[in-house]
Motif scaffolding. Structure first.
Motif, PDB file in Angstrom:
ATOM      1  N   UNK A 110      -6.214  -3.544  -3.032  1.00  0.00           N
ATOM      2  CA  UNK A 110      -5.586  -2.601  -4.266  1.00  0.00           C
ATOM      3  C   UNK A 110      -7.156  -2.260  -4.090  1.00  0.00           C
ATOM      4  N   UNK A 111      -8.225  -2.699  -3.665  1.00  0.00           N
ATOM      5  CA  UNK A 111      -9.419  -1.874  -3.524  1.00  0.00           C
ATOM      6  C   UNK A 111      -9.409  -1.246  -2.753  1.00  0.00           C
ATOM      7  N   UNK A 112      -9.494  -1.148  -1.560  1.00  0.00           N
ATOM      8  CA  UNK A 112      -9.304  -0.870  -0.856  1.00  0.00           C
ATOM      9  C   UNK A 112      -8.598   1.026  -1.324  1.00  0.00           C
ATOM     10  N   UNK A 113      -7.068   0.452  -1.870  1.00  0.00           N
ATOM     11  CA  UNK A 113      -6.447   2.305  -2.470  1.00  0.00           C
ATOM     12  C   UNK A 113      -7.294   2.847  -3.709  1.00  0.00           C
ATOM     13  N   UNK A 114      -7.521   1.539  -4.173  1.00  0.00           N
ATOM     14  CA  UNK A 114      -8.207   2.490  -5.404  1.00  0.00           C
ATOM     15  C   UNK A 114      -9.672   3.229  -5.278  1.00  0.00           C
ATOM     16  N   UNK A 115     -10.692   2.708  -4.374  1.00  0.00           N
ATOM     17  CA  UNK A 115     -11.093   3.922  -3.483  1.00  0.00           C
ATOM     18  C   UNK A 115     -10.139   5.194  -2.560  1.00  0.00           C
ATOM     19  N   UNK A 143       0.732  -1.447  -0.554  1.00  0.00           N
ATOM     20  CA  UNK A 143       0.295  -0.121  -0.343  1.00  0.00           C
ATOM     21  C   UNK A 143       0.521   1.176  -0.136  1.00  0.00           C
ATOM     22  N   UNK A 144       1.943   1.046   0.570  1.00  0.00           N
ATOM     23  CA  UNK A 144       2.967   2.451   0.329  1.00  0.00           C
ATOM     24  C   UNK A 144       3.227   2.713  -1.073  1.00  0.00           C
ATOM     25  N   UNK A 145       4.005   1.679  -1.526  1.00  0.00           N
ATOM     26  CA  UNK A 145       3.880   1.499  -3.149  1.00  0.00           C
ATOM     27  C   UNK A 145       2.826   2.127  -4.114  1.00  0.00           C
ATOM     28  N   UNK A 146       1.858   1.705  -3.862  1.00  0.00           N
ATOM     29  CA  UNK A 146       0.330   2.023  -4.626  1.00  0.00           C
ATOM     30  C   UNK A 146       0.510   3.082  -4.130  1.00  0.00           C
ATOM     31  N   UNK A 147       0.080   4.243  -2.640  1.00  0.00           N
ATOM     32  CA  UNK A 147      -0.223   5.408  -2.634  1.00  0.00           C
ATOM     33  C   UNK A 147       0.620   6.526  -2.462  1.00  0.00           C
ATOM     34  N   UNK A 148       2.028   6.020  -3.180  1.00  0.00           N
ATOM     35  CA  UNK A 148       2.774   7.263  -2.249  1.00  0.00           C
ATOM     36  C   UNK A 148       3.981   7.159  -1.781  1.00  0.00           C
ATOM     37  N   UNK A 149       3.854   6.386  -0.657  1.00  0.00           N
ATOM     38  CA  UNK A 149       4.832   6.313  -0.260  1.00  0.00           C
ATOM     39  C   UNK A 149       4.021   6.552   1.578  1.00  0.00           C
ATOM     40  N   UNK A 150       3.095   7.419   1.733  1.00  0.00           N
ATOM     41  CA  UNK A 150       2.644   7.698   3.226  1.00  0.00           C
ATOM     42  C   UNK A 150       2.238   6.834   3.975  1.00  0.00           C
ATOM     43  N   UNK A 151       2.808   6.125   5.120  1.00  0.00           N
ATOM     44  CA  UNK A 151       3.179   5.163   5.653  1.00  0.00           C
ATOM     45  C   UNK A 151       1.644   5.991   6.809  1.00  0.00           C
ATOM     46  N   UNK A 158      -1.449   6.957   5.481  1.00  0.00           N
ATOM     47  CA  UNK A 158      -2.335   6.354   4.421  1.00  0.00           C
ATOM     48  C   UNK A 158      -2.446   5.365   4.774  1.00  0.00           C
ATOM     49  N   UNK A 159      -0.673   4.347   4.021  1.00  0.00           N
ATOM     50  CA  UNK A 159      -0.663   3.212   3.965  1.00  0.00           C
ATOM     51  C   UNK A 159      -1.545   2.319   5.025  1.00  0.00           C
ATOM     52  N   UNK A 160      -1.023   2.555   6.566  1.00  0.00           N
ATOM     53  CA  UNK A 160      -1.549   1.724   7.583  1.00  0.00           C
ATOM     54  C   UNK A 160      -3.391   2.174   7.969  1.00  0.00           C
ATOM     55  N   UNK A 161      -3.836   3.025   7.130  1.00  0.00           N
ATOM     56  CA  UNK A 161      -4.952   3.505   7.396  1.00  0.00           C
ATOM     57  C   UNK A 161      -6.071   2.521   6.319  1.00  0.00           C
ATOM     58  N   UNK A 162      -5.080   2.186   5.261  1.00  0.00           N
ATOM     59  CA  UNK A 162      -5.402   1.938   3.791  1.00  0.00           C
ATOM     60  C   UNK A 162      -5.729   0.187   4.712  1.00  0.00           C
ATOM     61  N   UNK A 163      -4.710   0.269   4.849  1.00  0.00           N
ATOM     62  CA  UNK A 163      -4.436  -1.661   5.439  1.00  0.00           C
ATOM     63  C   UNK A 163      -5.525  -1.298   6.421  1.00  0.00           C
ATOM     64  N   UNK A 164      -5.288  -0.794   7.188  1.00  0.00           N
ATOM     65  CA  UNK A 164      -6.535  -1.661   8.492  1.00  0.00           C
ATOM     66  C   UNK A 164      -8.208  -2.035   7.928  1.00  0.00           C
ATOM     67  N   UNK A 165      -8.500  -0.816   7.170  1.00  0.00           N
ATOM     68  CA  UNK A 165      -9.566  -0.572   6.349  1.00  0.00           C
ATOM     69  C   UNK A 165      -9.301  -2.020   5.319  1.00  0.00           C
ATOM     70  N   UNK A 166      -8.229  -2.388   5.326  1.00  0.00           N
ATOM     71  CA  UNK A 166      -8.371  -4.489   4.358  1.00  0.00           C
ATOM     72  C   UNK A 166      -8.455  -4.872   5.544  1.00  0.00           C
TER      73      UNK A 166
END
Length: 155
Positions: free
Chosen positions: A57-62, A13-21, A23-31
């Motif tokens: 990936x679907x959560x990141x796209x959202x 998720x960090x790679x997909x979302x541009x490196x924000x730790x 934001x990646x943690x938030x999306x990972x939690x949702x996933x």
């Protein structure tokens, strides 16, 4: 499941979302929450990592779509601002760029208090922030906007 696969999902998720730790943690939690609630749909337990990354990936796209909608909404809002007479279009673009650099909370505080004339107290209640935080966001936002226009940033 979380302990075993969180590192891979968060790194993806960090790679997909541009490196924000954060934001990646938030999306990972949702996933992981979504995965837990749809655990029965997992057909192959050996493919759990791929399944989790698919959900992530679907959560990141959202999240990416949400970012785009927010950016579009902010741009439309900036276009509707009544800029005082004599403000050069170049300055308007600089203001829009400076607003875009502010955190969402600071942007909301600046929009409500500086652009719409709300009191700090009204903004604090509306945004669910302490009044001191609203004042800080406004001060830093004002300084950034003045700096973007080439003015003093200590006002």
């Amino acid at each position: 499941m979380v302990q075993r696969h969180q590192s891979a999902v968060r790194a993806f998720l960090r790679r997909v979302l541009g490196g924000s730790r954060d934001e990646a943690d938030d999306v990972a939690q949702d996933a992981f929450l979504a995965a837990w609630s749809s655990l029965r749909s997992l057909r192959n337990p050996e493919g759990v990592r791929a399944w989790l990354c698919g959900i992530a990936w679907r959560k990141a796209q959202d999240r990416i779509r949400s970012r785009r909608r927010t950016a579009t909404r902010d741009a439309l809002w900036l276009e509707t601002l009544d800029v005082p007479a004599g403000v050069h279009p170049r300055d308007r673009v600089a203001l829009a760029a400076a607003m875009a650099e502010l955190s969402p909370e600071a942007r909301a505080c600046v929009a409500l208090c500086l652009a719409d004339g709300w009191s700090h107290g009204e903004a604090a209640i509306t945004l669910g922030l302490p009044p001191g935080t609203v004042k800080s966001h406004i001060a830093r936002g004002r300084a950034r906007l003045l700096s973007a226009l080439g003015g003093p940033d200590d006002a």
